[in-house]
Design an enzyme around this catalytic site. Structure first.
Site, PDB file in Angstrom:
ATOM      1  N   ASN A 164     -13.787  13.334  -3.536  1.00 41.04           N
ATOM      2  CA  ASN A 164     -14.306  12.032  -3.962  1.00 41.04           C
ATOM      3  C   ASN A 164     -15.804  12.155  -4.206  1.00 41.04           C
ATOM      4  O   ASN A 164     -16.483  12.952  -3.553  1.00 41.04           O
ATOM      5  CB  ASN A 164     -14.073  11.000  -2.856  1.00 41.04           C
ATOM      6  CG  ASN A 164     -14.630   9.630  -3.205  1.00 41.04           C
ATOM      7  OD1 ASN A 164     -14.428   9.115  -4.298  1.00 41.04           O
ATOM      8  ND2 ASN A 164     -15.365   9.028  -2.265  1.00 41.04           N
ATOM      9  N   THR A 165     -16.297  11.366  -5.131  1.00 43.64           N
ATOM     10  CA  THR A 165     -17.744  11.271  -5.301  1.00 43.64           C
ATOM     11  C   THR A 165     -18.203   9.883  -4.895  1.00 43.64           C
ATOM     12  O   THR A 165     -17.526   8.888  -5.169  1.00 43.64           O
ATOM     13  CB  THR A 165     -18.172  11.602  -6.744  1.00 43.64           C
ATOM     14  OG1 THR A 165     -19.594  11.509  -6.824  1.00 43.64           O
ATOM     15  CG2 THR A 165     -17.546  10.670  -7.771  1.00 43.64           C
ATOM     16  N   HIS A 166     -19.342   9.852  -4.213  1.00 46.39           N
ATOM     17  CA  HIS A 166     -19.853   8.587  -3.684  1.00 46.39           C
ATOM     18  C   HIS A 166     -21.359   8.505  -3.943  1.00 46.39           C
ATOM     19  O   HIS A 166     -22.084   9.467  -3.651  1.00 46.39           O
ATOM     20  CB  HIS A 166     -19.561   8.490  -2.184  1.00 46.39           C
ATOM     21  CG  HIS A 166     -20.054   7.208  -1.591  1.00 46.39           C
ATOM     22  ND1 HIS A 166     -19.432   6.007  -1.846  1.00 46.39           N
ATOM     23  CD2 HIS A 166     -21.124   6.931  -0.803  1.00 46.39           C
ATOM     24  CE1 HIS A 166     -20.098   5.043  -1.215  1.00 46.39           C
ATOM     25  NE2 HIS A 166     -21.126   5.579  -0.587  1.00 46.39           N
ATOM     26  N   ASP A 197     -10.554  12.174   3.534  1.00 44.00           N
ATOM     27  CA  ASP A 197      -9.646  11.966   4.656  1.00 44.00           C
ATOM     28  C   ASP A 197      -9.242  10.488   4.647  1.00 44.00           C
ATOM     29  O   ASP A 197      -9.463   9.801   3.644  1.00 44.00           O
ATOM     30  CB  ASP A 197     -10.283  12.434   5.982  1.00 44.00           C
ATOM     31  CG  ASP A 197     -11.529  11.650   6.333  1.00 44.00           C
ATOM     32  OD1 ASP A 197     -11.767  10.577   5.723  1.00 44.00           O
ATOM     33  OD2 ASP A 197     -12.273  12.096   7.222  1.00 44.00           O
ATOM     34  N   ARG A 226       0.815  -1.219   0.000  1.00 44.94           N
ATOM     35  CA  ARG A 226       0.000   0.000   0.000  1.00 44.94           C
ATOM     36  C   ARG A 226       0.850   1.271   0.000  1.00 44.94           C
ATOM     37  O   ARG A 226       0.588   2.220  -0.730  1.00 44.94           O
ATOM     38  CB  ARG A 226      -0.909  -0.023   1.240  1.00 44.94           C
ATOM     39  CG  ARG A 226      -1.964   1.063   1.256  1.00 44.94           C
ATOM     40  CD  ARG A 226      -2.805   0.958   2.497  1.00 44.94           C
ATOM     41  NE  ARG A 226      -3.700  -0.173   2.484  1.00 44.94           N
ATOM     42  CZ  ARG A 226      -4.978  -0.118   2.071  1.00 44.94           C
ATOM     43  NH1 ARG A 226      -5.475   1.013   1.642  1.00 44.94           N
ATOM     44  NH2 ARG A 226      -5.734  -1.179   2.094  1.00 44.94           N
TER      45      ARG A 226
END
Ligand code: GAR
Length: 210
Positions: A109-111, A143, A67
Site C-alpha cells: 500500500n502507499t500512504h 496487514d 465486508r
C-alpha cells in the site's frame, strides 16, 4: 518470469497512472499489471486502466453484501486474472484477514504520510493540522491494521509556509509516483525480505533504495 499484479483503486488513479507509465517504459518488470479493480464505479482510475488496455473491473463494496462477501468477490476477481501480487494504489478500504491471508507479504500500500504518523484518511491534512515541518510518503506491506504493516520505503518532503493539504499532497505525490513503481519492481524481483517489522532490500543499489 512475470509476476502478475492486480491494482486496487478507489479514485483519481494518479498512482495507477504512474505504475502504468513505469510498465510502458519497461521499468516495472518482471511485474506486469494484469487487472485493475475499483471498489467504486465511475472513478477516473477505471478510465486510466481502460485507456491503457487493462481489464478494469468494479467490485462495489456497497452492494457486495457485507465486508466478508466484498473481500471474497475481490479475491475471486483477482484469482480469475491469476494475480500473485496486489498493489493498493489509493484504495480506501481496510482489508481483513480474509483478504490479507490470501496474499502473505504480497500486498503493498502507499500512504501519503511518514507512518506511523497520520494513518487513515487525509494524511496531508493531518500533517498540516499537526504543524509538522517534514511530511512524506510511505510504501508498506499490508496487514489487517490501518496503515500499520511493515514499512518498505519512505521519502520525506518539506512542509512549506503557506502549504495547504492540497499543495502538500501534490508535493508528496511527486515522490509517491516514483517510489511506488520502484517498490513494486523490487518486490517482483524478490528483493524485499521481511523479518518481523523490518524489511531489507537486497541488491547493490539498496542505498539508493530500489
Ligand atoms: C494517494 O496519495 C495515496 O497515497 C492515498 O490516496 C491517494 C490516492 O491518489 N492513500 C491513502 O491515503 C491510503 N490510506 P490516486 O488515486 O491519485 O493514486
Amino acid at each position: 518470469m512475470t509476476v502478475r499484479v492486480g491494482v486496487l483503486v478507489s479514485g483519481r488513479g494518479t498512482n495507477l497512472a504512474a505504475l502504468l507509465a513505469a510498465e510502458a517504459a519497461g521499468e516495472l518488470a518482471p511485474a506486469e499489471i494484469v487487472v485493475v479493480i475499483s471498489n467504486k464505479p465511475g472513478v477516473r482510475a477505471l478510465e486510466i486502466a481502460a485507456d491503457a488496455g487493462k481489464p478494469a473491473l468494479v467490485v462495489d463494496h456497497r452492494t457486495a453484501g457485507g465486508r466478508e462477501a466484498f473481500e471474497h468477490a475481490l479475491l475471486a476477481a483477482l484469482a480469475q486474472h491469476g494475480v500473485e501480487t496486489v498493489v493498493l494504489a489509493g484504495f480506501m478500504r481496510v482489508l481483513t484477514s480474509t483478504f490479507v491471508s490470501a496474499y502473505p507479504q504480497r500486498i503493498v500500500n502507499t500512504h501519503p504520510a511518514l507512518l506511523p504518523a497520520f494513518p487513515g484518511t487525509d494524511g496531508p491534512a493531518q500533517a498540516i493540522a499537526h504543524g509538522v515541518k517534514v511530511a512524506g510518503v510511505t510504501v508498506h506491506f499490508v496487514d489487517t491494521g490501518v496503515d500499520t504493516g511493515p514499512i518498505i520505503a519512505q521519502r520525506a518532503v518539506p512542509v512549506l509556509p503557506g502549504d495547504t493539504a492540497e499543495t502538500l499532497h501534490h508535493r508528496i505525490q511527486v515522490e509517491e509516483h516514483r517510489l511506488l513503481p520502484a517498490v513494486v519492481r523490487a518486490l517482483a524481483q524478490g528483493r524485499l525480505v521481511c523479518e518481523g517489522r523490518t524489511v531489507a532490500i537486497r541488491g547493490a543499489d539498496a542505498d539508493q533504495l530500489l
